[in-house]
Design a protein around this motif. Structure first.
Motif, PDB file in Angstrom:
ATOM      1  N   ILE A 159      -9.817 -15.399  82.035  1.00 53.08           N
ATOM      2  CA  ILE A 159     -10.707 -16.203  82.873  1.00 53.08           C
ATOM      3  C   ILE A 159     -10.231 -16.242  84.339  1.00 53.08           C
ATOM      4  CG2 ILE A 159      -9.669 -18.487  82.405  1.00 53.08           C
ATOM      5  CD1 ILE A 159     -12.836 -19.208  81.941  1.00 53.08           C
ATOM      6  N   LYS A 190     -11.102 -12.939  85.933  1.00 53.08           N
ATOM      7  CA  LYS A 190     -12.548 -12.918  86.157  1.00 53.08           C
ATOM      8  C   LYS A 190     -12.892 -13.703  87.419  1.00 53.08           C
ATOM      9  CE  LYS A 190     -14.877 -12.378  81.832  1.00 53.08           C
ATOM     10  NZ  LYS A 190     -15.428 -13.022  80.662  1.00 53.08           N
ATOM     11  N   ASN A 238     -15.533 -22.985  89.179  1.00 54.66           N
ATOM     12  CA  ASN A 238     -15.873 -23.633  87.914  1.00 54.66           C
ATOM     13  C   ASN A 238     -16.888 -24.743  88.214  1.00 54.66           C
ATOM     14  OD1 ASN A 238     -16.020 -25.046  85.547  1.00 54.66           O
ATOM     15  ND2 ASN A 238     -13.850 -25.602  85.457  1.00 54.66           N
TER      16      ASN A 238
END
Lengths: 254, 234
Positions: free
Chosen positions: A70, A73, B114
């Motif tokens: 992650i 990425k 995020n």
């Protein structure tokens, strides 16, 4: 360069992508075209890592996206710029703040430097004196240019454009097309454009992948697409009256 | 969702600014309406108590006592939280839902940010300051009761103050603030969930706001019962 190997993706047991193989070259405007429902957007979202493919490989400059953790990425995504179909500008931010956003998140630039860079970018996309406007206060074409500015603010290696001309008048659409192509050549980046606009294809389609029913039905360039006998492509290309008339004129020797 | 909120945190300087903005939007921006409601609810509680006190053996100071107990134990933490579920909860769901519909969340994700942390974490932190709002509400509510009963000639100032101080249990304040903290977390997370995971267009944003309001209210009411059972009866 982006390589796609044997890519499969489906939803609720219905296959959307059925084994796609393609290569998108650096320094070129690579187009993915096809009718609505052919799987273009799903293909793009797989490339961006927004969808997890059922099978296959997506390789960015020799590195497989699916093998990345992650954090890697996230790092790769900092090298990506994306122009969304409806611009996707942050509506709580001004034009300038939208462009400075990736710089603020990922660079150590001070505010003055970020402002200077935003001004350079706004000039590059032919927008000046709009810094303090909100996205809702500018036209659709201007929003697209701001979104393009935001996409290239961080000097990405890969630029993705999802139907960059949708909802724009032909003149503005041409301006956006030319900007994308110029930026691709100037910065030698890999640009992937999803479109079903044949004017765009003619204008900037240096390499073209034609998608039909989740498979690549044809590959070539904008110079070749009007010469192909591939039935799926000719059905798509000559579905508009304008292109039909062009074809008739060509056949009649005009 | 909650695990994702705390993973891959956003740059600290950006996060600090987002938290301050959310405190301004969610807490400071709610002071006006909740204080207004609280002032009048405090007044009504005092009036109702006074109007039902027709036994001469019951002291008038009960008006101050009843106002304090109602405001601190239930009205400020629970009733105001239900109002906040409508005001703040709908705002959270519709703002995040609109970002989902207009691909702004996808844009964050593509940039390597995020979105859960960027959008929801600041709201959770901001609503940890919710007890400060409730403290103001408690004060304003009791002040409303004081205005209505003393200036409405229902009770003397001395009797009202005696009632306010009568059998005061500090744990009740702690109980109210513990409830408030839990409600604050519910107010941040349930509407965020409904906004973040919504699908569809503008119509669905409206539906998601309504659904989130209903579920936040249900969660607050159920949590209120459970917390009261745990904190006051054991």
């Amino acid at each position: 360069m982006i390589e796609i190997k044997n890519l499969y993706k489906g939803f609720n047991e219905e296959a959307v992508l059925k084994g796609i193989n393609a290569t998108f070259e650096q320094g070129k405007t690579n187009m993915i075209i096809g009718a609505s429902g052919s799987g273009k957007s799903v293909f793009l979202k797989n490339m961006l890592g927004l969808f997890e493919p059922d099978d296959g490989e997506i390789i960015y400059s020799g590195e497989s996206l699916l093998d990345m953790d992650i954090d890697r990425k996230s790092e790769l995504r900092k090298e990506m710029g994306m122009l969304f179909q409806h611009s996707a500008l942050f509506d709580s931010m001004t034009v300038e703040e939208n462009i400075m956003f990736p710089l603020r998140m990922f660079s150590r630039m001070k505010l003055a430097e970020r402002r200077e860079r935003a001004n350079e970018i706004l000039e590059r996309v032919n927008l000046v004196n709009l810094n303090k406007k909100m996205p809702s206060e500018i036209s659709g074409g201007q929003q697209k240019r701001v979104a393009l500015g935001r996409a290239i603010a961080n000097n990405p290696q890969y630029l993705f454009c999802d139907e960059p001309n949708s909802g724009l008048d032909p003149k503005t659409a041409t301006v956006i097309d030319q900007l994308i192509q110029e930026i691709t050549h100037e910065r030698n980046i890999t640009t992937v454009i999803i479109s079903h606009d044949m004017n765009s294809v003619m204008e900037i389609g240096e390499t073209i992948v034609f998608l039909k029913d989740g498979l690549i039905a044809w590959e070539g360039s904008n110079k070749e697409i009007f010469k192909t006998d591939n039935e799926a492509v000719t059905d798509f290309v000559y579905s508009s009256d304008l292109f039909k008339k062009v074809r008739i004129a060509q056949n009649e020797g005009f | 969702m909650l695990i994702g909120v705390f993973k891959r945190p956003t740059k600290t300087s950006v996060l600090r600014e987002l938290v301050l903005k959310e405190i301004d939007d969610l807490i400071i921006g709610s002071i006006g309406i909740t204080a207004f409601i609280s002032l009048f609810m405090g007044a009504v509680v005092a009036l109702q108590t006074a109007l039902n006190l027709d036994n001469p053996l019951i002291p008038k100071s009960l008006i101050g006592f009843a106002t304090r107990q109602s405001i601190i134990l239930e009205f400020a933490p629970t009733f105001i939280s239900v109002i906040m579920a409508g005001k703040v909860g709908s705002y959270i769901t519709s703002s995040i839902g609109t970002m989902r519909v207009t691909e702004q969340i996808d844009a964050l994700e593509v940039m390597g940010i995020n979105p859960l942390n960027y959008l929801i974490y600041p709201k959770i932190i901001a609503l940890l300051f919710y007890p400060f709002l409730i403290a103001i509400i408690m004060f304003v509510g009791i002040f409303g009761g004081f205005l209505a009963s003393v200036y409405g000639n229902l009770v003397s100032l001395e009797d009202f103050v005696v009632g306010l101080q009568d059998t005061f249990i500090p744990w009740h304040i702690a109980y109210a603030f513990i409830k408030t903290m839990v409600f604050g977390i519910l107010l941040a997370t349930i509407p965020s969930y409904h906004g973040y995971y919504m699908e569809g267009g503008a119509l669905e944003v409206g539906k998601a706001s309504t659904t989130s309001f209903v579920w936040t209210c249900v969660a607050i009411i159920v949590a209120n019962y459970i917390l009261t059972q745990i904190l006051l009866t054991t």
